[in-house]
Design an enzyme around this catalytic site. Structure first.
Site, PDB file in Angstrom:
ATOM      1  N   ALA A   1       0.792  -1.312  -0.216  1.00 25.50           N
ATOM      2  CA  ALA A   1       0.033   0.036  -0.156  1.00 25.50           C
ATOM      3  C   ALA A   1       0.903   1.371   0.012  1.00 25.50           C
ATOM      4  O   ALA A   1       2.032   1.324   0.525  1.00 25.50           O
ATOM      5  CB  ALA A   1      -0.974  -0.055   1.123  1.00 25.50           C
TER       6      ALA A   1
ATOM      7  N   GLY B   1       0.212  -5.245   0.885  1.00 26.77           N
ATOM      8  CA  GLY B   1      -0.874  -5.274  -0.062  1.00 26.77           C
ATOM      9  C   GLY B   1      -0.215  -6.115  -1.474  1.00 26.77           C
ATOM     10  O   GLY B   1      -1.176  -6.603  -2.042  1.00 26.77           O
TER      11      GLY B   1
ATOM     12  N   GLU C   1      -0.852  -9.566  -0.761  1.00 24.09           N
ATOM     13  CA  GLU C   1      -1.957  -9.597  -0.633  1.00 24.09           C
ATOM     14  C   GLU C   1      -2.568  -9.966  -1.966  1.00 24.09           C
ATOM     15  O   GLU C   1      -3.544 -10.755  -2.325  1.00 24.09           O
ATOM     16  CB  GLU C   1      -2.958  -8.853   0.117  1.00 24.09           C
TER      17      GLU C   1
ATOM     18  N   GLU D   1       3.218  -5.135   7.536  1.00 23.45           N
ATOM     19  CA  GLU D   1       2.279  -4.004   8.472  1.00 23.45           C
ATOM     20  C   GLU D   1       2.487  -3.889   9.931  1.00 23.45           C
ATOM     21  O   GLU D   1       2.252  -2.888  10.450  1.00 23.45           O
ATOM     22  CB  GLU D   1       1.087  -4.767   8.075  1.00 23.45           C
TER      23      GLU D   1
END
Length: 254
Positions: free
Chosen positions: A63, A106, A109, A129
């Site tokens: 992210a 992310g 993911e 994270e």
């Protein structure tokens, strides 16, 4: 200027991530671009498989932390923000991903949402994270644990450490490992092979395998809500500031 390109050949739709200067960090705008490209290819009759790869040294840094630092808790809840793409889990056609360098947060993911994962020998996978006082919001606690099992997932999520390509293969996160210089050719060959088969059948196989993921949707909703809670906490704000300022975070809640 677009941060990705899309090519079509031999039944394959190829999305090439190329957000230069940001290591393909998943800003909201970049995620919208990827989502639009995925939906367009899923709706294109001549396309039977989709390949995602990176034009950069790394696959995806995760992210966009600088963007997240400016978001309020109200914003993330209103937008149902996850720090990743949203359309990929709903794509009906098989999705192959070619991973080189780092797939973090992310970006990891995004990989976990795909169907076949081809990794370069030097690829690495991680969920850092926790180092920002945050947690995955787009399925990292759900899909990862279902693939690699509870204990490896906990190790990655609670320490932020990375898995090498060999470790990721052994854990079941990676389908195949190839030499770095062969990654694009091998991934494209796999995508073309999948695309050469009956489209309705490959889509039914994908749907049937995905049906084995019991209670995934419920878990994703709960995970997203817990991720949003991070935006209300001091430690998260401190974590993203420390990341941007390139210093050690001083977390208060221990």
């Amino acid at each position: 200027m677009s941060s990705l390109s899309v090519k079509q050949y031999d039944g394959v739709g190829h999305i090439i991530l190329n957000r230069v200067g940001a290591l393909n960090a998943l800003s909201r705008e970049f995620c919208h671009e990827i989502d639009d490209a995925l939906r367009d290819l899923d709706n294109t009759e001549s396309i039977h498989a989709i390949l995602i790869s990176s034009a950069l040294k790394h696959f995806c840094a995760g992210a966009d932390i600088r963007e997240m630092a400016e978001m309020t808790a109200e914003e993330v809840i209103a937008e149902q923000f996850t720090g990743c793409v949203s359309s990929l889990p709903d794509i009906s056609k098989p999705v192959i991903v070619a991973v080189k360098g780092l797939a973090a947060g992310g970006g990891c993911e995004l990989v976990e949402m795909c169907d076949i994962v081809i990794a370069a020998a030097t690829a690495r996978f991680c969920h850092p994270e926790i180092t920002l006082a945050a947690m995955p919001g787009a399925g990292g606690t759900q899909r990862l644990a279902r693939v690699v099992g509870k204990h490896i997932a906990m190790d990655l999520l609670l320490t932020g450490r990375s898995l090498s390509a060999d470790e990721a293969f052994a854990a079941g996160l990676v389908s195949r490992i190839v030499p770095d210089e062969q990654l694009e050719d091998e991934a494209l060959a796999v995508a073309k092979q999948v695309a050469s088969f009956s489209g309705p059948v490959t889509r039914r196989i994908k749907a049937s395998v995905n049906d084995t993921q019991v209670n995934l949707e419920t878990g994703l909703i709960v995970e997203r809500d817990r991720f949003h809670r991070c935006f209300t906490e001091h430690d998260f704000r401190e974590g993203v500031r420390a990341f941007i300022e390139k210093r050690r975070a001083n977390f208060l809640h221990r």
